[in-house]
Enzyme design. Structure first.
Site, PDB file in Angstrom:
ATOM      1  CG  HIS A 183     -56.035 -26.224  -6.186  1.00  0.00           C
ATOM      2  ND1 HIS A 183     -56.706 -25.582  -6.601  1.00  0.00           N
ATOM      3  CD2 HIS A 183     -56.808 -26.909  -5.361  1.00  0.00           C
ATOM      4  CE1 HIS A 183     -57.787 -26.188  -7.725  1.00  0.00           C
ATOM      5  NE2 HIS A 183     -57.790 -27.113  -7.103  1.00  0.00           N
ATOM      6  CG  ASP A 212     -57.990 -33.181 -11.826  1.00  0.00           C
ATOM      7  OD1 ASP A 212     -58.512 -34.712 -10.895  1.00  0.00           O
ATOM      8  OD2 ASP A 212     -58.242 -31.975 -11.933  1.00  0.00           O
ATOM      9  NE  ARG A 271     -61.081 -38.586  -6.323  1.00  0.00           N
ATOM     10  CZ  ARG A 271     -59.997 -37.005  -6.080  1.00  0.00           C
ATOM     11  NH1 ARG A 271     -60.114 -36.593  -7.017  1.00  0.00           N
ATOM     12  NH2 ARG A 271     -60.167 -36.634  -4.697  1.00  0.00           N
ATOM     13  CB  SER A 325     -57.421 -34.184  -8.091  1.00  0.00           C
ATOM     14  OG  SER A 325     -57.783 -33.595  -8.013  1.00  0.00           O
ATOM     15  CE  LYS A 377     -57.280 -29.279  -9.618  1.00  0.00           C
ATOM     16  NZ  LYS A 377     -58.420 -30.474  -9.987  1.00  0.00           N
TER      17      LYS A 377
HETATM   18  N1  URA Z   1     -58.980 -30.012  -4.964  1.00  0.00           N
HETATM   19  C1  URA Z   1     -58.879 -30.712  -5.809  1.00  0.00           C
HETATM   20  O1  URA Z   1     -58.583 -30.397  -7.029  1.00  0.00           O
HETATM   21  N2  URA Z   1     -58.243 -32.465  -6.422  1.00  0.00           N
HETATM   22  C2  URA Z   1     -59.367 -32.686  -4.746  1.00  0.00           C
HETATM   23  O2  URA Z   1     -59.127 -33.749  -5.598  1.00  0.00           O
HETATM   24  C3  URA Z   1     -59.590 -32.110  -3.776  1.00  0.00           C
HETATM   25  C4  URA Z   1     -59.623 -30.639  -3.696  1.00  0.00           C
END
Ligand code: URA
Length: 433
Positions: free
Chosen positions: A82, A161, A168, A183, A187
């Site tokens: 990620h 999320d 957000r 966040s 995930k």
């Molecule tokens: N990527 C995400 O999944 N969440 C964030 O808050 C920032 C980048």
């Protein structure tokens, strides 16, 4: 317990208990807590922060707001990736097919655009027919069948999320360590991998503007991962200027496809190889990082990585003729080449400003229900360090609205900083944690 007490506690800089955090996460996921109450609490967290314990409790509560996948059927080490977000960041679309082409299963849940940064889901959806809304069973079946699936956050994985992320974005509460860490980690925990490589971006086009903050974010995510039994490696990468040349949804997909066909842009290549080398290592498929990079390059050169992208897209309903012939992607209504009046060297191309300009053209959202435009954005023609001559093209603006096109042409000339002195290229990999 009620939500008003929780909001006022955080507003008054007090610590929230695990039960209060769970109450908020569950209540908001179920729709019992309203958007305006959640907005107030998120803003209070943004301003007053959270301690390590609160951040971990928030991450775990968000991860368990839906199903938590068990991917152990794919082996002892299941690896995921990620990014903390960037401008022109098409790394997942390139890197994950490479990894899958090496026989390492990839089950990737991505996000949509956030703030001035783009999102992989919005990009993948520019391929006609490609489905990002896939349920858990099909997600796993896809990985079983073709070794890779890239999907959006539409099913029952970390639904908290999904809601908080969109909120957000709509209330300007993005650039914040507790909120980003929870966040991302929620995930990653929910989607089942036990080994996670994170691209922690640093600089003008990242949410962390300096290395110190990026290190704090990285350490925070490592801590959360370890508490949840996940091994996490963070690669700090520079995001001062956009990554690659293309910024905008289909424009970036085309650049990613071209990369897998062998047209490898240097900065993108360095990030892809570094992250990939660690993914392969964590997957238990090779301890030598340099050898891992060589194997990745081999699979680009022999066409295996591109073939894997084709298989994934086809398997999720995408029209692969667009990958084979990228000129099929619909063009924006207007494409304008911006010419410079200056001679010198490009000193700076502020990635945040480019990201905002791309959003202004329609590539990102202002309200959470907004539709994005698939084909608008910016293609840089010069990068930092490049020499430019008067009347040379700096960039191409792709727009659907003539007024926006004119405004973007004017803005891009302000964003490009050109001076006489030569500029040394800065490293793109800034550290490993
Ligand atoms: N990527 C995400 O999944 N969440 C964030 O808050 C920032 C980048």
């Amino acid at each position: 317990m009620n939500i008003l007490e929780i909001i006022s506690k955080k507003r008054d800089k007090k610590e929230l208990t695990k039960e209060e955090i769970e109450y908020f996460v569950q209540g908001y996921t179920k729709g019992e807590i309203t958007d305006y109450q959640a907005s107030a609490l998120i803003m209070a967290i943004y301003i007053n922060g959270m301690n390590d314990r609160e951040i971990t409790d928030l991450s775990i509560a968000m991860a368990y707001s839906g199903e938590v996948l068990d991917l152990s059927r794919f082996g002892e080490n299941v690896v995921d990736k990620h990014s903390t977000g960037g401008v022109g960041d098409k790394v997942s679309i390139i890197l994950l097919p490479i990894i899958a082409s090496m026989g390492i299963p990839v089950a990737k849940m991505s996000g949509r655009g956030l703030g001035f940064t783009g999102g992989t889901v919005d990009k993948m959806e520019t391929i006609p027919g490609y489905r990002t809304k896939v349920d858990v069973n099909e997600f796993i079946q896809n990985v079983e069948k073709v070794g890779i699936s890239m999907i959006g956050q539409t099913m029952n994985l970390a639904p908290a999320d999904k809601k908080i992320y969109e909120l957000r974005d709509a209330i300007s509460c993005v650039e914040n360590i507790p909120l980003i860490a929870s966040s991302i980690m929620s995930k990653k925990i929910a989607s089942g991998a036990n080994k996670i490589v994170l691209d922690v971006t640093v600089g003008k086009g990242a949410f962390m503007k300096n290395k110190e903050d990026a290190e704090k974010l990285a350490n925070q995510m490592i801590k959360i991962g370890n508490l949840a039994g996940r091994e996490v490696k963070c690669v700090l990468t520079s995001m001062d200027e956009p990554l690659g040349y293309a910024v905008g949804n289909s424009l970036e997909v085309i650049e990613a496809i071209n990369f897998l066909k062998g047209d490898m842009l240097e900065d993108v290549k360095q990030v892809v190889l570094e992250l990939g080398a660690y993914m392969i290592k964590l997957a238990g498929k090779g301890d030598n990082l340099e050898e891992n990079k060589q194997k990745m390059l081999q699979n680009i050169e022999n066409g295996q990585a591109y073939k894997k992208l084709i298989e994934m897209v086809q398997n999720q309903g995408g029209d692969i003729s667009y990958l084979e012939d990228t000129t099929k992607f619909e063009k924006s209504k207007y494409i304008s080449a911006v010419v410079t009046e200056k001679t010198g060297f490009v000193q700076e191309i502020n990635a945040e400003q480019i990201g905002k300009l791309s959003c202004y053209l329609g590539a990102g959202r202002v309200n959470k229900e907004d539709e994005i435009l698939k084909n608008v954005g910016i293609i840089l023609n010069k990068k930092v360090g490049d020499k430019v001559e008067e009347q040379e093209f700096l960039a191409y603006i792709c727009a659907d609205d003539e007024n926006k096109l004119r405004e973007a042409e004017r803005k891009i000339l302000e964003i490009y900083k050109i001076e006489d002195q030569e500029v040394e290229k800065q490293p793109i990999i800034l550290g490993i944690i």
